[in-house]
Design a protein around this motif. Sequence first.
Motif, PDB file in Angstrom:
ATOM      1  N   THR A   5       0.716  -1.186  -0.020  1.00 11.68           N
ATOM      2  CA  THR A   5      -0.022  -0.084  -0.092  1.00 11.68           C
ATOM      3  C   THR A   5       0.954   1.526  -0.110  1.00 11.68           C
ATOM      4  N   LEU A   6       0.380   2.240  -0.701  1.00 10.25           N
ATOM      5  CA  LEU A   6       1.071   3.692  -0.553  1.00 10.25           C
ATOM      6  C   LEU A   6       0.042   4.646  -0.393  1.00 10.25           C
ATOM      7  N   LYS A   7       0.415   5.543   0.558  1.00  5.88           N
ATOM      8  CA  LYS A   7      -0.658   6.693   0.933  1.00  5.88           C
ATOM      9  C   LYS A   7      -0.093   8.074   0.324  1.00  5.88           C
ATOM     10  N   LEU A   8      -1.229   8.625  -0.317  1.00  6.00           N
ATOM     11  CA  LEU A   8      -1.183   9.745  -0.944  1.00  6.00           C
ATOM     12  C   LEU A   8      -1.981  10.882  -0.427  1.00  6.00           C
ATOM     13  N   GLU A   9      -1.207  11.780   0.392  1.00  9.16           N
ATOM     14  CA  GLU A   9      -1.846  13.101   0.865  1.00  9.16           C
ATOM     15  C   GLU A   9      -1.337  14.348   0.317  1.00  9.16           C
ATOM     16  N   LEU A  10      -2.327  15.002  -0.321  1.00 14.80           N
ATOM     17  CA  LEU A  10      -2.109  16.493  -0.782  1.00 14.80           C
ATOM     18  C   LEU A  10      -2.986  17.568  -0.330  1.00 14.80           C
ATOM     19  N   LYS A  11      -2.283  18.671  -0.158  1.00 12.38           N
ATOM     20  CA  LYS A  11      -3.220  19.742   0.686  1.00 12.38           C
ATOM     21  C   LYS A  11      -3.125  20.944  -0.259  1.00 12.38           C
ATOM     22  N   ALA A  12      -4.320  21.283  -0.839  1.00 10.20           N
ATOM     23  CA  ALA A  12      -4.347  22.585  -1.715  1.00 10.20           C
ATOM     24  C   ALA A  12      -3.319  22.680  -2.742  1.00 10.20           C
ATOM     25  N   LEU A  13      -3.353  21.509  -3.635  1.00  8.53           N
ATOM     26  CA  LEU A  13      -2.026  21.505  -4.584  1.00  8.53           C
ATOM     27  C   LEU A  13      -2.722  22.313  -5.654  1.00  8.53           C
ATOM     28  N   GLY A  14      -2.274  23.385  -6.188  1.00  7.05           N
ATOM     29  CA  GLY A  14      -2.689  24.302  -7.187  1.00  7.05           C
ATOM     30  C   GLY A  14      -2.653  23.462  -8.506  1.00  7.05           C
ATOM     31  N   LEU A  15      -3.919  23.700  -9.140  1.00  6.38           N
ATOM     32  CA  LEU A  15      -3.851  23.084 -10.408  1.00  6.38           C
ATOM     33  C   LEU A  15      -4.003  23.945 -11.751  1.00  6.38           C
ATOM     34  N   ALA A  16      -3.892  25.275 -11.497  1.00  2.89           N
ATOM     35  CA  ALA A  16      -4.047  26.503 -12.569  1.00  2.89           C
ATOM     36  C   ALA A  16      -2.739  26.080 -13.489  1.00  2.89           C
ATOM     37  N   ARG A  17      -3.149  26.077 -14.614  1.00  3.05           N
ATOM     38  CA  ARG A  17      -2.234  26.070 -15.761  1.00  3.05           C
ATOM     39  C   ARG A  17      -1.273  24.737 -15.894  1.00  3.05           C
ATOM     40  N   SER A  18      -1.911  23.784 -15.344  1.00  5.69           N
ATOM     41  CA  SER A  18      -1.050  22.557 -15.081  1.00  5.69           C
ATOM     42  C   SER A  18      -1.277  21.778 -16.345  1.00  5.69           C
ATOM     43  N   ASP A  19      -2.408  22.074 -17.251  1.00  2.00           N
ATOM     44  CA  ASP A  19      -2.578  21.548 -18.668  1.00  2.00           C
ATOM     45  C   ASP A  19      -1.621  21.798 -19.422  1.00  2.00           C
ATOM     46  N   GLU A  20      -0.799  22.662 -19.172  1.00  4.02           N
ATOM     47  CA  GLU A  20       0.162  23.277 -20.096  1.00  4.02           C
ATOM     48  C   GLU A  20       1.274  22.169 -20.197  1.00  4.02           C
ATOM     49  N   TYR A  21       1.468  21.376 -19.105  1.00  2.03           N
ATOM     50  CA  TYR A  21       2.499  20.292 -19.006  1.00  2.03           C
ATOM     51  C   TYR A  21       2.163  19.153 -19.630  1.00  2.03           C
ATOM     52  N   SER A  22       0.728  19.045 -20.249  1.00  2.97           N
ATOM     53  CA  SER A  22       0.512  17.573 -20.890  1.00  2.97           C
ATOM     54  C   SER A  22       1.241  17.459 -22.157  1.00  2.97           C
ATOM     55  N   PRO A  23       1.953  16.429 -22.257  1.00  4.40           N
ATOM     56  CA  PRO A  23       2.703  15.747 -23.384  1.00  4.40           C
ATOM     57  C   PRO A  23       1.847  15.629 -24.610  1.00  4.40           C
ATOM     58  N   VAL A  24       0.335  15.580 -24.402  1.00  6.16           N
ATOM     59  CA  VAL A  24      -0.714  15.232 -25.673  1.00  6.16           C
ATOM     60  C   VAL A  24      -1.590  16.394 -25.501  1.00  6.16           C
ATOM     61  N   PRO A  25      -1.956  17.007 -26.683  1.00  4.04           N
ATOM     62  CA  PRO A  25      -2.914  17.941 -26.889  1.00  4.04           C
ATOM     63  C   PRO A  25      -3.986  17.818 -25.926  1.00  4.04           C
ATOM     64  N   LEU A  26      -4.656  18.623 -25.264  1.00  8.03           N
ATOM     65  CA  LEU A  26      -5.954  18.632 -24.502  1.00  8.03           C
ATOM     66  C   LEU A  26      -7.016  19.738 -25.086  1.00  8.03           C
ATOM     67  N   ASP A  27      -8.167  19.910 -25.019  1.00 11.86           N
ATOM     68  CA  ASP A  27      -9.024  20.504 -25.480  1.00 11.86           C
ATOM     69  C   ASP A  27      -9.487  21.466 -24.400  1.00 11.86           C
ATOM     70  N   PHE A  28      -9.017  21.572 -23.479  1.00 17.47           N
ATOM     71  CA  PHE A  28      -9.544  22.589 -22.294  1.00 17.47           C
ATOM     72  C   PHE A  28      -8.346  23.053 -21.598  1.00 17.47           C
ATOM     73  N   ARG A  29      -8.433  24.154 -20.899  1.00 21.80           N
ATOM     74  CA  ARG A  29      -7.534  24.912 -20.054  1.00 21.80           C
ATOM     75  C   ARG A  29      -7.758  25.030 -18.622  1.00 21.80           C
ATOM     76  N   ILE A  30      -6.890  24.504 -17.706  1.00 22.35           N
ATOM     77  CA  ILE A  30      -7.300  24.736 -16.246  1.00 22.35           C
ATOM     78  C   ILE A  30      -6.817  26.094 -15.687  1.00 22.35           C
ATOM     79  N   ALA A  31      -8.043  27.123 -15.577  1.00 22.64           N
ATOM     80  CA  ALA A  31      -7.752  28.353 -15.332  1.00 22.64           C
ATOM     81  C   ALA A  31      -7.347  28.391 -13.697  1.00 22.64           C
ATOM     82  N   ALA A  32      -8.014  27.548 -12.857  1.00 22.47           N
ATOM     83  CA  ALA A  32      -8.078  27.828 -11.423  1.00 22.47           C
ATOM     84  C   ALA A  32      -8.616  26.781 -10.886  1.00 22.47           C
ATOM     85  N   GLY A  33      -8.164  26.256  -9.500  1.00 24.15           N
ATOM     86  CA  GLY A  33      -8.616  25.053  -8.886  1.00 24.15           C
ATOM     87  C   GLY A  33      -7.402  24.355  -7.973  1.00 24.15           C
TER      88      GLY A  33
END
Length: 306
Positions: free
Chosen positions: A223-251
Amino acid sequence: MPVHILDSRPRLRKTLIGLIIFLVLFGLFGFFAAPHVVRSLAEKHGSEFLGRQLTLNEVSINPYTLEMSLVGLRVLEANEETEALSLARLAVDVEWSSVFRGAPIVRSVEIDQLRVRLARIDSSTYNFSDVLNKILDQPPTDDEPARFSINNIVLRGGHIDIDDQPLGRQHTISNIEIGLPFVSNLPSDIELHVEPSISARVNDAAFALQGKVRPFIDEREATLKLELKALGLARSDEYSPVPLDFRIAAGTLDTDIEIGFRQPLKGEPRITLRGTLGLHDLKLDDKSGAALIKLPALDVVLNEIE
């Protein structure tokens, strides 16, 4: 009756001598000739597939234990001016039963000082995009998925440099240490001695995950436990190696998830997820900037997902 015994002794002696000669020649080829063959083939075919120069300083093989190590592997960028990947040492210990089962069963894998350079050239192009496209363009097959069992995987001293050229940013993931007890879709009874763990420094911020392994006789489990607190997602889509049809503006993302790996000696392996996942203030836009989704909050409870 004694005559038959006497007649069989020369045959037995010849058989033993032939077996000894075979083992000696097999060892000589494995220790001295095979490393040069493997090195030459790896450099030639690896360079052709990657479209980049691949070199190896040293290859060593123990044909009796099926242990192999590669030392000083380097892959240059396509322009041959900078280094895209290097590692000090890769050691693989293969189980002899792989020969009879027709599927690789690996007792252990050790990777020392892996160093990778990732460069984002523009919004959808990376320095490895051509290799990724080559892999994705492979025609699909209807064959059964390849069977394998890789156990006791250890990565020490990993380092990743990220060059975000469009945004003019530099990121570093250093001191990467990874331990995985097994990655397998094939039942096996290899002894596990690696605890699941991941640790690194992300732009000088410490990050660590710890787990536990339970190598039962009838079912191996980790088992492996993954704990994250308030990880910013804004603009993380820009690092996708494959094209995406949306953009993450905030979250932001919160997780408290336990990832379970179960490998029975008989039957199919299982990966399970349980825990909680939360998204807050999520905003997705289309490529033109128009709003697609606005989600103030979403909390998901995962009882057990396979």
